[in-house]
Scaffold this motif. Structure first.
Motif, PDB file in Angstrom:
ATOM      1  N   ASP A  28       0.948  -1.110  -0.104  1.00  0.00           N
ATOM      2  CA  ASP A  28       0.105   0.030   0.012  1.00  0.00           C
ATOM      3  C   ASP A  28       0.891   1.341  -0.267  1.00  0.00           C
ATOM      4  OD1 ASP A  28      -1.999   1.996   0.286  1.00  0.00           O
ATOM      5  OD2 ASP A  28      -2.509   1.353   2.422  1.00  0.00           O
ATOM      6  N   GLN A  29       0.683   2.275  -1.091  1.00  0.00           N
ATOM      7  CA  GLN A  29       1.340   3.260  -1.080  1.00  0.00           C
ATOM      8  C   GLN A  29       0.546   4.400  -0.487  1.00  0.00           C
ATOM      9  OE1 GLN A  29       4.739   3.372  -2.613  1.00  0.00           O
ATOM     10  NE2 GLN A  29       4.178   1.159  -2.441  1.00  0.00           N
ATOM     11  N   SER A  30      -0.186   4.224   0.221  1.00  0.00           N
ATOM     12  CA  SER A  30      -0.793   5.514   0.935  1.00  0.00           C
ATOM     13  C   SER A  30      -0.031   6.152   2.079  1.00  0.00           C
ATOM     14  CB  SER A  30      -2.209   5.316   1.309  1.00  0.00           C
ATOM     15  OG  SER A  30      -3.342   4.561   0.441  1.00  0.00           O
ATOM     16  N   GLY A  31       0.595   7.397   1.608  1.00  0.00           N
ATOM     17  CA  GLY A  31       1.369   7.805   2.614  1.00  0.00           C
ATOM     18  C   GLY A  31       2.886   7.770   2.269  1.00  0.00           C
ATOM     19  N   GLY A  32       3.051   7.124   1.166  1.00  0.00           N
ATOM     20  CA  GLY A  32       4.254   6.792   0.710  1.00  0.00           C
ATOM     21  C   GLY A  32       4.688   7.598  -0.615  1.00  0.00           C
ATOM     22  N   MET A  33       3.626   8.344  -1.211  1.00  0.00           N
ATOM     23  CA  MET A  33       3.979   9.258  -2.519  1.00  0.00           C
ATOM     24  C   MET A  33       4.502  10.378  -2.284  1.00  0.00           C
ATOM     25  SD  MET A  33       2.490   6.743  -4.453  1.00  0.00           S
ATOM     26  CE  MET A  33       2.223   7.446  -6.085  1.00  0.00           C
ATOM     27  N   TRP A  34       5.068  11.028  -3.285  1.00  0.00           N
ATOM     28  CA  TRP A  34       5.926  12.242  -3.314  1.00  0.00           C
ATOM     29  C   TRP A  34       5.111  13.365  -2.669  1.00  0.00           C
ATOM     30  CZ3 TRP A  34       4.282  16.763  -5.538  1.00  0.00           C
ATOM     31  CH2 TRP A  34       3.240  16.368  -6.564  1.00  0.00           C
ATOM     32  N   THR A  40      -0.683  16.376   6.864  1.00  0.00           N
ATOM     33  CA  THR A  40      -1.190  16.381   8.192  1.00  0.00           C
ATOM     34  C   THR A  40      -1.675  14.920   8.428  1.00  0.00           C
ATOM     35  OG1 THR A  40      -3.267  17.189   7.684  1.00  0.00           O
ATOM     36  CG2 THR A  40      -1.635  18.919   8.286  1.00  0.00           C
ATOM     37  N   LYS A  41      -2.214  14.170   7.462  1.00  0.00           N
ATOM     38  CA  LYS A  41      -2.677  12.915   7.679  1.00  0.00           C
ATOM     39  C   LYS A  41      -1.645  11.629   7.725  1.00  0.00           C
ATOM     40  CE  LYS A  41      -6.952  13.947   7.862  1.00  0.00           C
ATOM     41  NZ  LYS A  41      -7.878  13.579   8.976  1.00  0.00           N
ATOM     42  N   ARG A  42      -0.509  12.159   7.234  1.00  0.00           N
ATOM     43  CA  ARG A  42       0.677  11.133   7.325  1.00  0.00           C
ATOM     44  C   ARG A  42       1.132  10.794   8.665  1.00  0.00           C
ATOM     45  NH1 ARG A  42       5.906  11.870   3.825  1.00  0.00           N
ATOM     46  NH2 ARG A  42       6.615   9.625   3.799  1.00  0.00           N
ATOM     47  N   TYR A  46       5.693   6.588   6.300  1.00  0.00           N
ATOM     48  CA  TYR A  46       4.880   5.720   5.230  1.00  0.00           C
ATOM     49  C   TYR A  46       3.508   5.162   5.679  1.00  0.00           C
ATOM     50  CZ  TYR A  46       5.489   2.916   1.202  1.00  0.00           C
ATOM     51  OH  TYR A  46       5.358   2.178  -0.031  1.00  0.00           O
ATOM     52  N   HIS A  47       2.700   6.163   6.188  1.00  0.00           N
ATOM     53  CA  HIS A  47       1.190   5.573   6.234  1.00  0.00           C
ATOM     54  C   HIS A  47       0.256   6.814   6.408  1.00  0.00           C
ATOM     55  CE1 HIS A  47      -1.914   3.170   7.760  1.00  0.00           C
ATOM     56  NE2 HIS A  47      -2.510   4.031   8.434  1.00  0.00           N
ATOM     57  N   CYS A  61      -5.068  14.554  -1.335  1.00  0.00           N
ATOM     58  CA  CYS A  61      -3.577  14.435  -2.231  1.00  0.00           C
ATOM     59  C   CYS A  61      -3.465  15.682  -3.092  1.00  0.00           C
ATOM     60  CB  CYS A  61      -3.519  13.105  -2.754  1.00  0.00           C
ATOM     61  SG  CYS A  61      -4.059  11.691  -1.503  1.00  0.00           S
ATOM     62  N   ALA A  62      -4.295  15.973  -3.846  1.00  0.00           N
ATOM     63  CA  ALA A  62      -4.367  16.796  -4.964  1.00  0.00           C
ATOM     64  C   ALA A  62      -3.958  18.405  -4.252  1.00  0.00           C
ATOM     65  CB  ALA A  62      -5.648  17.137  -5.591  1.00  0.00           C
ATOM     66  N   LYS A  63      -4.602  18.705  -3.163  1.00  0.00           N
ATOM     67  CA  LYS A  63      -4.486  19.960  -2.376  1.00  0.00           C
ATOM     68  C   LYS A  63      -2.722  20.042  -1.873  1.00  0.00           C
ATOM     69  CE  LYS A  63      -8.946  20.783  -0.882  1.00  0.00           C
ATOM     70  NZ  LYS A  63      -9.798  20.979   0.091  1.00  0.00           N
ATOM     71  N   ASN A  64      -2.240  18.750  -1.314  1.00  0.00           N
ATOM     72  CA  ASN A  64      -0.968  18.780  -1.006  1.00  0.00           C
ATOM     73  C   ASN A  64       0.005  18.773  -2.200  1.00  0.00           C
ATOM     74  OD1 ASN A  64       0.169  18.770   1.750  1.00  0.00           O
ATOM     75  ND2 ASN A  64       1.435  16.961   1.240  1.00  0.00           N
ATOM     76  N   ALA A  65      -0.435  18.293  -3.229  1.00  0.00           N
ATOM     77  CA  ALA A  65       0.325  18.002  -4.378  1.00  0.00           C
ATOM     78  C   ALA A  65       0.820  19.685  -4.944  1.00  0.00           C
ATOM     79  CB  ALA A  65       0.001  16.964  -5.402  1.00  0.00           C
TER      80      ALA A  65
END
Length: 71
Positions: A28-34, A40-42, A46-47, A61-65
């Protein structure tokens, strides 16, 4: 000129990328992407503590990206 991607559209695209990477790595890559960096949810390195519904409805994710790419 290309139409700018909405937050919802970007969230869908990022979710697909995360899913494909999760399948490819069998992890599971949730928390592990660039774009998870400084979210704040990480939790830890890696989670992601957010549910998929929370990520989708809030375009988290879009807002943080976008925040990270703006610098």
């Amino acid at each position: 000129m290309a139409k700018k991607e909405t937050l919802k559209e970007q969230q869908v695209r990022l979710d697909k990328e995360k899913w494909c990477r999760s399948v490819a790595t069998s992890c599971d890559q949730s928390g592990g992407m660039w774009y998870c960096k400084d979210c704040t949810k990480r939790i830890g390195d890696y989670h992601c503590h957010a549910t998929q519904i929370e990520r989708e409805n809030g375009s988290l994710c879009a807002k943080n990206a976008r925040k990270l790419t703006r610098g």
